[in-house]
Design a protein around this motif. Structure first.
Motif, PDB file in Angstrom:
ATOM      1  N   GLU A 183       2.459  -3.005   7.092  1.00 26.21           N
ATOM      2  CA  GLU A 183       2.011  -1.628   7.309  1.00 26.21           C
ATOM      3  C   GLU A 183       2.939  -0.585   6.701  1.00 26.21           C
ATOM      4  N   ARG A 188       2.154  -1.470   0.526  1.00 21.74           N
ATOM      5  CA  ARG A 188       1.180  -0.782   1.370  1.00 21.74           C
ATOM      6  C   ARG A 188       1.079   0.694   0.980  1.00 21.74           C
ATOM      7  N   LEU A 189       2.205   1.303   0.639  1.00 28.76           N
ATOM      8  CA  LEU A 189       2.198   2.695   0.189  1.00 28.76           C
ATOM      9  C   LEU A 189       1.299   2.857  -1.034  1.00 28.76           C
ATOM     10  N   ARG A 191      -1.101   0.758  -2.054  1.00 25.81           N
ATOM     11  CA  ARG A 191      -2.488   0.448  -1.714  1.00 25.81           C
ATOM     12  C   ARG A 191      -3.171   1.628  -1.027  1.00 25.81           C
ATOM     13  N   ASP A 192      -2.460   2.298  -0.122  1.00 26.32           N
ATOM     14  CA  ASP A 192      -3.033   3.457   0.561  1.00 26.32           C
ATOM     15  C   ASP A 192      -3.360   4.567  -0.437  1.00 26.32           C
ATOM     16  N   ALA A 195      -6.382   3.628  -2.477  1.00 27.22           N
ATOM     17  CA  ALA A 195      -7.604   3.698  -1.676  1.00 27.22           C
ATOM     18  C   ALA A 195      -8.051   5.146  -1.477  1.00 27.22           C
ATOM     19  N   LEU A 196      -7.090   6.053  -1.332  1.00 28.87           N
ATOM     20  CA  LEU A 196      -7.408   7.462  -1.123  1.00 28.87           C
ATOM     21  C   LEU A 196      -7.923   8.136  -2.392  1.00 28.87           C
ATOM     22  N   GLU A 221      -0.096  12.069   2.057  1.00 30.65           N
ATOM     23  CA  GLU A 221      -0.786  11.363   3.130  1.00 30.65           C
ATOM     24  C   GLU A 221      -0.385   9.892   3.167  1.00 30.65           C
ATOM     25  N   SER A 222      -0.161   9.287   2.008  1.00 32.49           N
ATOM     26  CA  SER A 222       0.263   7.888   1.956  1.00 32.49           C
ATOM     27  C   SER A 222       1.636   7.714   2.598  1.00 32.49           C
ATOM     28  N   ARG A 225       1.288   8.008   6.421  1.00 29.28           N
ATOM     29  CA  ARG A 225       0.813   6.783   7.050  1.00 29.28           C
ATOM     30  C   ARG A 225       1.935   5.750   7.157  1.00 29.28           C
TER      31      ARG A 225
END
Length: 307
Positions: A183, A188-189, A191-192, A195-196, A221-222, A225
């Motif tokens: 997470e 993950r950073l 991927r986020d 995705a955004l 925002e990434s 999260r």
């Protein structure tokens, strides 16, 4: 008076970093070599590096320490599982090293060595308890408790990256789900962000940071999260251990306040107010050198005890 040194090695999946550390913790020399895939290649690279260190040393090398990526067993004195260096799994590395290294040898998990390096010669000097987390491709961590490196009964303590923080999260390579590592790591950073935005040209966390620095909303925002999950993990650590200091290292932490400010705020929300008030959350100081500096200091400690 002739200076003496301790050698330190940090064996990772990408590189083997090594160097000479003096008694004050300063690096007198450092270098690195790409990590071979086979055990024969690794041993060959280590022998060449050791020869180079002996030539570079202006005084005697007293001991040699190794930080190794993977689960290093204190009982069996070998790596039982190394996701990034699978050829080391179950291999009796220390006896093999003694064939060409003629000083006392000590080894441990790479993240533990990095924590010990920060404790002895980095941002953790003078404290009695600290937790180090390195946030990159994965999350490594090490614990200093009551002035001592805490490795656990078998040597596997401090796997904070595999504390579950999101029960519905992604599958982790460890076999769990929703681990802090899945997470709140660099992949993950990225991927986020992808995705955004739907962008496929962004492949590294550094790119996301540069965009965040420029005010890009999706990049910010990434990071928000990632900070959310990392803050939950740190809150758990604070409640469990009540440490004096938490140090954050690794590539993602180079983002500075973009990451640190929301992480600290989330950790505050998730932890006991009294414990949080007594804990500082700061950036680590030694960067990529922490592992080899810590390994050298760890070996030096054992050498002094023998004396």
């Amino acid at each position: 008076m002739t200076s003496s040194f301790d050698a330190g090695f940090d064996i990772g999946g990408t590189d083997i970093k090594y160097g000479l550390v003096d008694r004050d913790g300063s690096l007198a020399y450092k270098s690195k070599v790409h990590s071979p895939e086979t055990i024969e290649g690794i041993l060959g690279a280590l022998e060449q590096a050791w020869t180079r260190l002996k030539k570079r040393a202006s005084g005697p090398i007293r001991s040699c320490g190794f930080g190794i990526a993977g689960f290093y067993s204190l009982r069996e004195r070998k790596v039982l599982q190394s996701p990034n260096c699978p050829s080391l799994d179950g291999y009796p590395l220390i006896p093999a090293l003694r064939r060409f290294i003629d000083v006392p040898i000590r080894a441990g998990n790479d993240a533990n060595m990095a924590a010990f390096g920060e404790f002895k010669h980095g941002a953790g000097r003078g404290v009695r308890s600290l937790v180090l987390l390195t946030i990159g491709t994965g999350i490594g961590s090490g614990l200093i408790l009551d002035g001592k490196l805490w490795q656990g009964e078998g040597g596997f303590a401090g796997e904070i990256g595999h504390i579950p923080v999101n029960p519905e999260g992604a599958a982790c390579a460890c076999g769990g789900r929703g681990c802090l590592e899945t997470e709140a790591s660099a992949p993950r950073l990225v991927r986020d962000f992808r995705a955004l935005t739907g962008r496929t040209d962004v492949t590294e966390s550094k790119q996301v940071y540069l965009l965040a620095k420029g005010g890009d909303a999706a990049a910010l925002e990434s990071f928000r999260r990632l900070a959310y999950w990392l803050g939950i993990g740190l809150g758990t650590v604070i409640n469990l251990l009540d440490p004096e200091l938490i140090l954050l290292g690794g590539g993602v932490v180079s983002a500075g306040r973009v990451l640190l400010d929301p992480v600290v705020e989330e950790a505050r929300r998730r932890s006991n107010p009294l414990s949080f008030a007594g804990c500082r959350i700061e950036k680590a100081a030694l960067g990529n050198d922490a592992g080899l500096v810590g390994a050298a200091a760890w070996a030096r400690l054992a050498d002094r005890r023998r004396a």
